[in-house]
Design a protein around this motif. Sequence first.
Motif, PDB file in Angstrom:
ATOM      1  N   SER A 116       0.760  -1.101  -0.138  1.00  0.00           N
ATOM      2  CA  SER A 116      -0.064   0.168   0.137  1.00  0.00           C
ATOM      3  C   SER A 116       0.932   1.251  -0.111  1.00  0.00           C
ATOM      4  O   SER A 116       1.909   1.235   0.658  1.00  0.00           O
ATOM      5  N   VAL A 117       0.177   2.174  -0.725  1.00  0.00           N
ATOM      6  CA  VAL A 117       0.982   3.693  -1.091  1.00  0.00           C
ATOM      7  C   VAL A 117       0.094   4.658  -0.497  1.00  0.00           C
ATOM      8  O   VAL A 117      -1.014   4.418  -0.267  1.00  0.00           O
ATOM      9  N   GLU A 118       0.693   5.833  -0.436  1.00  0.00           N
ATOM     10  CA  GLU A 118      -0.179   7.228  -0.230  1.00  0.00           C
ATOM     11  C   GLU A 118       0.264   7.906  -1.394  1.00  0.00           C
ATOM     12  O   GLU A 118       1.284   8.433  -1.496  1.00  0.00           O
ATOM     13  N   ILE A 119      -0.756   7.888  -2.362  1.00  0.00           N
ATOM     14  CA  ILE A 119      -0.417   8.764  -3.421  1.00  0.00           C
ATOM     15  C   ILE A 119      -1.929   9.374  -4.037  1.00  0.00           C
ATOM     16  O   ILE A 119      -2.786   8.713  -4.200  1.00  0.00           O
ATOM     17  N   GLY A 120      -1.966  10.554  -3.422  1.00  0.00           N
ATOM     18  CA  GLY A 120      -3.160  11.477  -3.436  1.00  0.00           C
ATOM     19  C   GLY A 120      -3.405  12.306  -1.817  1.00  0.00           C
ATOM     20  O   GLY A 120      -2.433  12.588  -1.433  1.00  0.00           O
ATOM     21  N   TRP A 121      -4.496  12.433  -1.689  1.00  0.00           N
ATOM     22  CA  TRP A 121      -4.697  13.015  -0.698  1.00  0.00           C
ATOM     23  C   TRP A 121      -5.300  12.153   0.534  1.00  0.00           C
ATOM     24  O   TRP A 121      -6.384  11.285   0.519  1.00  0.00           O
ATOM     25  N   TYR A 122      -4.668  12.224   2.032  1.00  0.00           N
ATOM     26  CA  TYR A 122      -4.956  11.365   2.839  1.00  0.00           C
ATOM     27  C   TYR A 122      -4.995  12.231   4.109  1.00  0.00           C
ATOM     28  O   TYR A 122      -4.258  13.308   4.259  1.00  0.00           O
ATOM     29  N   PRO A 123      -5.415  11.705   5.231  1.00  0.00           N
ATOM     30  CA  PRO A 123      -5.657  12.449   6.589  1.00  0.00           C
ATOM     31  C   PRO A 123      -4.662  12.260   7.296  1.00  0.00           C
ATOM     32  O   PRO A 123      -3.958  11.263   7.467  1.00  0.00           O
ATOM     33  N   ILE A 124      -4.168  13.380   8.182  1.00  0.00           N
ATOM     34  CA  ILE A 124      -3.108  13.316   9.108  1.00  0.00           C
ATOM     35  C   ILE A 124      -3.949  13.895  10.641  1.00  0.00           C
ATOM     36  O   ILE A 124      -4.877  14.704  10.540  1.00  0.00           O
ATOM     37  N   ARG A 125      -3.110  13.677  11.580  1.00  0.00           N
ATOM     38  CA  ARG A 125      -3.579  13.812  12.727  1.00  0.00           C
ATOM     39  C   ARG A 125      -2.528  14.405  13.692  1.00  0.00           C
ATOM     40  O   ARG A 125      -1.351  13.634  13.792  1.00  0.00           O
ATOM     41  N   PRO A 126      -2.442  15.759  14.230  1.00  0.00           N
ATOM     42  CA  PRO A 126      -1.260  16.132  14.896  1.00  0.00           C
ATOM     43  C   PRO A 126      -1.392  15.517  16.204  1.00  0.00           C
ATOM     44  O   PRO A 126      -2.450  15.202  16.860  1.00  0.00           O
ATOM     45  N   THR A 127      -0.011  15.192  16.771  1.00  0.00           N
ATOM     46  CA  THR A 127       0.052  14.539  18.160  1.00  0.00           C
ATOM     47  C   THR A 127      -0.159  15.882  19.087  1.00  0.00           C
ATOM     48  O   THR A 127      -0.280  17.071  18.730  1.00  0.00           O
ATOM     49  N   ARG A 128       0.195  15.342  20.499  1.00  0.00           N
ATOM     50  CA  ARG A 128       0.059  16.645  21.492  1.00  0.00           C
ATOM     51  C   ARG A 128       1.305  17.753  21.138  1.00  0.00           C
ATOM     52  O   ARG A 128       1.019  18.805  21.210  1.00  0.00           O
ATOM     53  N   ASN A 129       2.467  17.079  20.656  1.00  0.00           N
ATOM     54  CA  ASN A 129       3.720  18.061  20.630  1.00  0.00           C
ATOM     55  C   ASN A 129       3.335  18.868  19.409  1.00  0.00           C
ATOM     56  O   ASN A 129       3.683  19.836  19.037  1.00  0.00           O
ATOM     57  N   GLY A 130       2.631  18.261  18.269  1.00  0.00           N
ATOM     58  CA  GLY A 130       2.051  18.825  17.066  1.00  0.00           C
ATOM     59  C   GLY A 130       1.146  20.125  17.250  1.00  0.00           C
ATOM     60  O   GLY A 130       1.262  21.226  16.811  1.00  0.00           O
ATOM     61  N   ARG A 131       0.282  19.771  18.208  1.00  0.00           N
ATOM     62  CA  ARG A 131      -0.741  20.807  18.513  1.00  0.00           C
ATOM     63  C   ARG A 131      -0.267  21.850  19.291  1.00  0.00           C
ATOM     64  O   ARG A 131      -0.791  23.060  19.042  1.00  0.00           O
ATOM     65  N   LEU A 132       0.813  21.632  20.115  1.00  0.00           N
ATOM     66  CA  LEU A 132       1.395  22.691  20.978  1.00  0.00           C
ATOM     67  C   LEU A 132       2.339  23.539  19.971  1.00  0.00           C
ATOM     68  O   LEU A 132       2.491  24.524  20.251  1.00  0.00           O
ATOM     69  N   MET A 133       2.630  23.165  18.811  1.00  0.00           N
ATOM     70  CA  MET A 133       3.471  23.544  18.039  1.00  0.00           C
ATOM     71  C   MET A 133       2.736  24.590  17.090  1.00  0.00           C
ATOM     72  O   MET A 133       2.976  25.818  17.047  1.00  0.00           O
ATOM     73  N   MET A 134       1.419  24.192  16.446  1.00  0.00           N
ATOM     74  CA  MET A 134       0.635  24.998  15.429  1.00  0.00           C
ATOM     75  C   MET A 134      -0.371  24.188  15.302  1.00  0.00           C
ATOM     76  O   MET A 134      -0.594  23.058  15.474  1.00  0.00           O
ATOM     77  N   LYS A 135      -1.246  24.985  14.327  1.00  0.00           N
ATOM     78  CA  LYS A 135      -2.385  24.234  13.908  1.00  0.00           C
ATOM     79  C   LYS A 135      -2.029  23.459  12.594  1.00  0.00           C
ATOM     80  O   LYS A 135      -1.324  23.978  11.569  1.00  0.00           O
ATOM     81  N   TRP A 136      -2.539  22.239  12.356  1.00  0.00           N
ATOM     82  CA  TRP A 136      -2.357  21.548  11.256  1.00  0.00           C
ATOM     83  C   TRP A 136      -3.355  21.057  10.345  1.00  0.00           C
ATOM     84  O   TRP A 136      -4.448  21.387  10.807  1.00  0.00           O
ATOM     85  N   PRO A 137      -3.068  20.866   9.171  1.00  0.00           N
ATOM     86  CA  PRO A 137      -4.179  20.731   8.191  1.00  0.00           C
ATOM     87  C   PRO A 137      -4.827  19.291   8.341  1.00  0.00           C
ATOM     88  O   PRO A 137      -4.249  18.449   8.970  1.00  0.00           O
ATOM     89  N   SER A 138      -6.107  18.882   8.146  1.00  0.00           N
ATOM     90  CA  SER A 138      -6.636  17.646   8.296  1.00  0.00           C
ATOM     91  C   SER A 138      -6.286  16.690   7.227  1.00  0.00           C
ATOM     92  O   SER A 138      -6.306  15.525   7.413  1.00  0.00           O
ATOM     93  N   MET A 139      -6.008  17.194   5.753  1.00  0.00           N
ATOM     94  CA  MET A 139      -5.690  16.372   4.778  1.00  0.00           C
ATOM     95  C   MET A 139      -4.361  16.943   3.927  1.00  0.00           C
ATOM     96  O   MET A 139      -4.354  18.252   3.983  1.00  0.00           O
ATOM     97  N   VAL A 140      -3.856  15.997   3.765  1.00  0.00           N
ATOM     98  CA  VAL A 140      -2.396  16.635   2.962  1.00  0.00           C
ATOM     99  C   VAL A 140      -2.193  15.663   1.660  1.00  0.00           C
ATOM    100  O   VAL A 140      -2.694  14.760   1.594  1.00  0.00           O
ATOM    101  N   TYR A 141      -1.300  16.331   0.979  1.00  0.00           N
ATOM    102  CA  TYR A 141      -1.104  15.583  -0.415  1.00  0.00           C
ATOM    103  C   TYR A 141       0.293  14.608  -0.291  1.00  0.00           C
ATOM    104  O   TYR A 141       1.369  15.113   0.079  1.00  0.00           O
TER     105      TYR A 141
END
Length: 237
Positions: A116-141
């Motif tokens: 399985s690959v990721e080719i297209g748009w897929y969801p991501i979720r920030p971790t606690r460290n990520g959320r403390l850093m900034m707001k993240w997009p819900s979908m990425v390329y």
Amino acid sequence: MTPEINKHRRPMLIVLHQERSTPGRVGQILMQKGFALDIRRPALGQKLPETLADHSGAVIFGGPMSANDNEDFVRREINWVDIPLKENRPFLGICLGAQMLARHLGANVYGNKDGSVEIGWYPIRPTRNGRLMMKWPSMVYQFHREGFELPHGADLLAEGDLYPNQAFRYGKHAYGVQFHAELTRMMMQSWVVRGAERFTLPKAQPGHLHLEGRMLHDRALKAWLDGFLDHVFTEAS
């Protein structure tokens, strides 16, 4: 309108892997922030600097090769990552660049056993460290067939479903992201045409969904990239 380069800022080192590759929106945004770009292509025989004393930081981009390949330039790039780490200079690895950072730090780069690959748009979720850093997009390329283990001592910033490790920070100034926020519309159209044979791989999305997804998700991804580059290179000069 041509961005105004700040002559008091050292240039940003940009590492690309194909003759026609460009830094896309990463390059555009960095120039808007006053950085000149020093573009090097090690795959074409161009050397990387022995120090980043004359640069504000470095960005290693993606490419069709693997961080597991035995080509000399791949091994040299992975070894070269030691320079920004030892000199405590800002570093960003994107896709292949993130995998090179992970390899340098002793982590494995791998493809999923089911292909399985990721080719297209897929969801991501920030971790606690990520959320403390900034707001993240819900979908990425995405456009990759391999991912990376989280290096020992690194902080996971964002995670996904097919490939769990999507963004990480190592130390104060080194970052790796698996996904592509740098693509302009023209770049995406080119990737969809040239990469069409990969759309039959497990979990890959057909080309029309790449462009349709851009209309839905790209504004948030672009806004994230602008803020993320500020964060990575906030102390660069």
